[in-house]
Design a protein around this motif. Structure first.
Motif: not given
Length: 170
Positions: A122-129, A150-170
């Motif tokens: 929710x925090x990610x999808x709504x861009x609250x954080x 669950x490790x697989x769910x955590x890793x999936x989100x971490x990959x998403x957040x890392x990917x989005x973090x790299x794509x975010x404008x500076x």
């Protein structure tokens, strides 16, 4: 605004992640039963939560009877957890929990239920954080020795957040 009833585990997880304040940026109201607050949150943390907007809800007599019945039927649940369940069920509010037994009960009684990973979504999808904070918070939470996500769910989100973090404008 939708109300979400939280158990203590979700609040503790968000505190460990360093994202407790950010939970209150979401477009929901957050509540806990008065007994849960008194037994598990009262003090500095509880005062901080109230200042952020946490609602403390007193159960009605009918809700209290339901919590008592649930407690007798599900001895693995704590009394505060049975209060949270009874409150969410009676008022048709969603339940926030990380407790496996409480999640099973909510599912069996068709009570809408979510966990801490849903709050991250929710925090990610709504861009609250920003994604960097979400990534760091989830990393801290997952590294905690008492983390049971669950490790697989955590890793999936971490990959998403890392990917989005790299794509975010500076």
């Amino acid at each position: 605004m939708a109300v979400l009833v939280s158990d203590t585990s979700v609040i503790i997880d968000l505190e460990r992640a360093g994202l407790l304040d950010e939970m209150f940026l979401l477009p929901y109201e957050f509540a806990v039963p008065d007994l849960l607050y008194a037994r598990e949150l009262q003090g500095d943390l509880g005062e901080r939560l109230i200042a952020l907007g946490l609602r403390i809800e007193e159960l009605t007599d009918v809700e209290l009877r339901r919590a008592t019945i649930v407690n007798r039927q599900h001895v693995r649940l704590s009394v505060p957890d049975t209060f949270a369940f009874a409150l969410a069920e009676a008022r048709t509010w969603a339940l926030l929990t990380g407790d496996g037994t409480l999640r099973e009960l909510a599912a069996s009684k068709q009570v809408t239920m979510h966990g801490v990973l849903w709050l991250f979504d929710q925090m990610a999808d709504g861009q609250y954080v920003i994604f960097e904070r979400l990534y760091g918070g989830l990393t801290r939470l997952f590294a905690h020795p008492r983390c049971r996500l669950p490790a697989n769910e955590v890793r999936r989100r971490m990959a998403r957040f890392a990917n989005q973090r790299l794509q975010a404008p500076n």
